[in-house]
Design a protein around this motif. Structure first.
Motif, PDB file in Angstrom:
ATOM      1  N   GLU A  19       0.822  -1.219   0.000  1.00 50.17           N
ATOM      2  CA  GLU A  19       0.000   0.000   0.000  1.00 50.17           C
ATOM      3  C   GLU A  19       0.859   1.275   0.000  1.00 50.17           C
ATOM      4  O   GLU A  19       0.811   2.065   0.948  1.00 50.17           O
ATOM      5  N   PRO A  20       1.634   1.482  -1.064  1.00 52.20           N
ATOM      6  CA  PRO A  20       2.565   2.618  -1.080  1.00 52.20           C
ATOM      7  C   PRO A  20       1.892   3.975  -0.925  1.00 52.20           C
ATOM      8  O   PRO A  20       2.513   4.924  -0.438  1.00 52.20           O
ATOM      9  N   GLU A  21       0.605   4.064  -1.297  1.00 52.09           N
ATOM     10  CA  GLU A  21      -0.112   5.342  -1.145  1.00 52.09           C
ATOM     11  C   GLU A  21      -0.287   5.692   0.332  1.00 52.09           C
ATOM     12  O   GLU A  21      -0.442   6.863   0.691  1.00 52.09           O
ATOM     13  N   ILE A  22      -0.206   4.678   1.198  1.00 49.65           N
ATOM     14  CA  ILE A  22      -0.317   4.923   2.650  1.00 49.65           C
ATOM     15  C   ILE A  22       1.074   4.917   3.297  1.00 49.65           C
ATOM     16  O   ILE A  22       1.413   5.794   4.092  1.00 49.65           O
ATOM     17  N   TYR A  23       1.870   3.907   2.929  1.00 50.39           N
ATOM     18  CA  TYR A  23       3.127   3.692   3.656  1.00 50.39           C
ATOM     19  C   TYR A  23       4.371   4.182   2.917  1.00 50.39           C
ATOM     20  O   TYR A  23       5.474   4.103   3.456  1.00 50.39           O
ATOM     21  N   GLY A  24       4.196   4.662   1.681  1.00 47.09           N
ATOM     22  CA  GLY A  24       5.343   5.149   0.930  1.00 47.09           C
ATOM     23  C   GLY A  24       6.146   4.021   0.301  1.00 47.09           C
ATOM     24  O   GLY A  24       5.740   2.850   0.327  1.00 47.09           O
ATOM     25  N   ARG A  25       7.285   4.384  -0.274  1.00 46.33           N
ATOM     26  CA  ARG A  25       8.091   3.394  -1.011  1.00 46.33           C
ATOM     27  C   ARG A  25       9.370   3.028  -0.267  1.00 46.33           C
ATOM     28  O   ARG A  25      10.183   2.243  -0.739  1.00 46.33           O
ATOM     29  N   LEU A 102       3.995   4.714  11.024  1.00 45.92           N
ATOM     30  CA  LEU A 102       4.298   5.454   9.802  1.00 45.92           C
ATOM     31  C   LEU A 102       3.138   6.370   9.442  1.00 45.92           C
ATOM     32  O   LEU A 102       3.327   7.550   9.137  1.00 45.92           O
ATOM     33  N   SER A 103       1.932   5.816   9.475  1.00 46.45           N
ATOM     34  CA  SER A 103       0.744   6.580   9.097  1.00 46.45           C
ATOM     35  C   SER A 103       0.138   7.227  10.337  1.00 46.45           C
ATOM     36  O   SER A 103       0.431   6.825  11.470  1.00 46.45           O
ATOM     37  N   ASN A 104      -0.715   8.230  10.096  1.00 42.69           N
ATOM     38  CA  ASN A 104      -1.438   8.848  11.210  1.00 42.69           C
ATOM     39  C   ASN A 104      -2.680   7.991  11.469  1.00 42.69           C
ATOM     40  O   ASN A 104      -3.705   8.136  10.802  1.00 42.69           O
ATOM     41  N   ILE A 105      -2.561   7.105  12.450  1.00 42.36           N
ATOM     42  CA  ILE A 105      -3.638   6.128  12.700  1.00 42.36           C
ATOM     43  C   ILE A 105      -4.956   6.821  13.081  1.00 42.36           C
ATOM     44  O   ILE A 105      -6.022   6.251  12.886  1.00 42.36           O
ATOM     45  N   GLN A 107      -6.224   9.382  11.658  1.00 42.53           N
ATOM     46  CA  GLN A 107      -6.921   9.886  10.460  1.00 42.53           C
ATOM     47  C   GLN A 107      -7.472   8.748   9.614  1.00 42.53           C
ATOM     48  O   GLN A 107      -8.072   8.988   8.582  1.00 42.53           O
ATOM     49  N   ARG A 108      -7.224   7.521  10.047  1.00 43.68           N
ATOM     50  CA  ARG A 108      -7.582   6.382   9.199  1.00 43.68           C
ATOM     51  C   ARG A 108      -8.883   5.717   9.690  1.00 43.68           C
ATOM     52  O   ARG A 108      -9.695   6.348  10.342  1.00 43.68           O
ATOM     53  N   GLU A 109      -9.074   4.442   9.341  1.00 44.46           N
ATOM     54  CA  GLU A 109     -10.313   3.773   9.733  1.00 44.46           C
ATOM     55  C   GLU A 109     -10.493   3.829  11.253  1.00 44.46           C
ATOM     56  O   GLU A 109      -9.519   3.775  11.995  1.00 44.46           O
ATOM     57  N   GLU A 110     -11.738   3.837  11.661  1.00 44.05           N
ATOM     58  CA  GLU A 110     -12.101   3.908  13.088  1.00 44.05           C
ATOM     59  C   GLU A 110     -11.343   2.873  13.936  1.00 44.05           C
ATOM     60  O   GLU A 110     -10.851   3.187  15.019  1.00 44.05           O
ATOM     61  N   PHE A 111     -11.217   1.642  13.414  1.00 43.78           N
ATOM     62  CA  PHE A 111     -10.595   0.585  14.231  1.00 43.78           C
ATOM     63  C   PHE A 111      -9.112   0.855  14.502  1.00 43.78           C
ATOM     64  O   PHE A 111      -8.528   0.255  15.403  1.00 43.78           O
ATOM     65  N   ARG A 112      -8.513   1.781  13.719  1.00 43.54           N
ATOM     66  CA  ARG A 112      -7.096   2.100  13.955  1.00 43.54           C
ATOM     67  C   ARG A 112      -6.921   3.262  14.942  1.00 43.54           C
ATOM     68  O   ARG A 112      -5.809   3.587  15.337  1.00 43.54           O
ATOM     69  N   HIS A 113      -8.022   3.900  15.307  1.00 44.86           N
ATOM     70  CA  HIS A 113      -7.898   5.077  16.181  1.00 44.86           C
ATOM     71  C   HIS A 113      -7.473   4.692  17.584  1.00 44.86           C
ATOM     72  O   HIS A 113      -6.866   5.489  18.289  1.00 44.86           O
ATOM     73  N   HIS A 114      -7.837   3.476  17.986  1.00 48.72           N
ATOM     74  CA  HIS A 114      -7.533   3.064  19.357  1.00 48.72           C
ATOM     75  C   HIS A 114      -6.270   2.207  19.399  1.00 48.72           C
ATOM     76  O   HIS A 114      -6.128   1.245  18.661  1.00 48.72           O
ATOM     77  N   ILE A 125       4.345   8.399  18.488  1.00 45.13           N
ATOM     78  CA  ILE A 125       4.660   9.279  17.360  1.00 45.13           C
ATOM     79  C   ILE A 125       4.068   8.619  16.112  1.00 45.13           C
ATOM     80  O   ILE A 125       4.412   7.473  15.801  1.00 45.13           O
ATOM     81  N   ALA A 126       3.176   9.330  15.420  1.00 44.10           N
ATOM     82  CA  ALA A 126       2.477   8.733  14.279  1.00 44.10           C
ATOM     83  C   ALA A 126       2.299   9.740  13.169  1.00 44.10           C
ATOM     84  O   ALA A 126       2.056  10.923  13.424  1.00 44.10           O
ATOM     85  N   GLY A 127       2.425   9.267  11.936  1.00 46.08           N
ATOM     86  CA  GLY A 127       2.030  10.098  10.802  1.00 46.08           C
ATOM     87  C   GLY A 127       3.160  10.710  10.004  1.00 46.08           C
ATOM     88  O   GLY A 127       2.909  11.453   9.057  1.00 46.08           O
ATOM     89  N   PHE A 128       4.395  10.399  10.366  1.00 48.19           N
ATOM     90  CA  PHE A 128       5.533  11.044   9.690  1.00 48.19           C
ATOM     91  C   PHE A 128       6.335  10.080   8.818  1.00 48.19           C
ATOM     92  O   PHE A 128       7.493  10.361   8.492  1.00 48.19           O
ATOM     93  N   GLY A 129       5.728   8.967   8.453  1.00 50.56           N
ATOM     94  CA  GLY A 129       6.463   7.983   7.668  1.00 50.56           C
ATOM     95  C   GLY A 129       7.681   7.500   8.443  1.00 50.56           C
ATOM     96  O   GLY A 129       7.655   7.390   9.678  1.00 50.56           O
ATOM     97  N   ALA A 130       8.780   7.281   7.700  1.00 48.10           N
ATOM     98  CA  ALA A 130      10.017   6.804   8.353  1.00 48.10           C
ATOM     99  C   ALA A 130      10.503   7.783   9.416  1.00 48.10           C
ATOM    100  O   ALA A 130      11.164   7.389  10.385  1.00 48.10           O
ATOM    101  N   ASP A 131      10.135   9.063   9.251  1.00 51.89           N
ATOM    102  CA  ASP A 131      10.553  10.065  10.245  1.00 51.89           C
ATOM    103  C   ASP A 131       9.905   9.843  11.610  1.00 51.89           C
ATOM    104  O   ASP A 131      10.386  10.395  12.604  1.00 51.89           O
TER     105      ASP A 131
END
Ligand code: DQA
Length: 149
Positions: A19-25, A102-105, A107-114, A125-131
């Motif tokens: 899922e590169p659109e979410i997790y990058g390359r 990697l992703s901002n959990i 902002q994603r599906e409800e089940f990932r918020h918790h 720390i979430a949402g900055f990719g490898a950073d």
């Protein structure tokens, strides 16, 4: 020399093509390489483990104090959202654990918020990719330096 453990959960071995659109390359090897380089520069040894198996991650967390890790940087991946076993392993050890995604959990599906592990980690720390990993490493570097000051 201080040492840290970087733990990656299920499916993170597929980074680069997953899922590169979410997790990058960026691949997991790329991420580990960046962490290793920055850790080396800061005089810290970094070990890495990726597993698709909950029990392997639980074992690694249990062993972290015995192996003398000063910190664990953990991306528990999907286990974040439901693994009470991983949460309990984190709560059982004195070693501080930083939760990364990697992703901002949030902002994603409800089940990932918790995150079931958030209450027992040092911080998330979430949402900055490898950073996200690199930011966690900077926290580790600063905390270790403070402990020596
Ligand atoms: C993830 C987010 C999780 O929800 C997901 O199951 C993952 C990766 C992240 O790094 O963004 O596998 O932890």
């Amino acid at each position: 020399m201080d040492k840290i453990l970087v733990l990656h959960g299920p499916n993170l071995n597929l980074l680069g093509t997953r899922e590169p659109e979410i997790y990058g390359r960026t691949t997991l090897a790329d991420i580990n390489g960046m962490i290793a380089a920055r850790a080396k520069e800061a005089g810290i040894a970094a070990d890495f483990l990726q597993s698709n198996h909950e029990g392997v991650l639980v074992d690694a967390l249990q062993d972290a104090p015995k192996k003398g890790y000063a910190f664990v940087i953990l991306n528990a991946a999907a286990f974040t959202h439901y693994s009470v076993a991983i949460r309990d392993a984190i709560a059982a050890i004195a070693t501080p654990v930083i939760e990364v995604h990697l992703s901002n959990i949030h902002q994603r599906e409800e089940f990932r918020h918790h995150s079931v592990i958030s209450p027992v980690v040092m911080g998330q720390i979430a949402g900055f990719g490898a950073d996200s990993y690199m930011a966690a490493l900077e926290v580790v570097i600063r905390r270790l330096a403070e402990a020596k000051a």
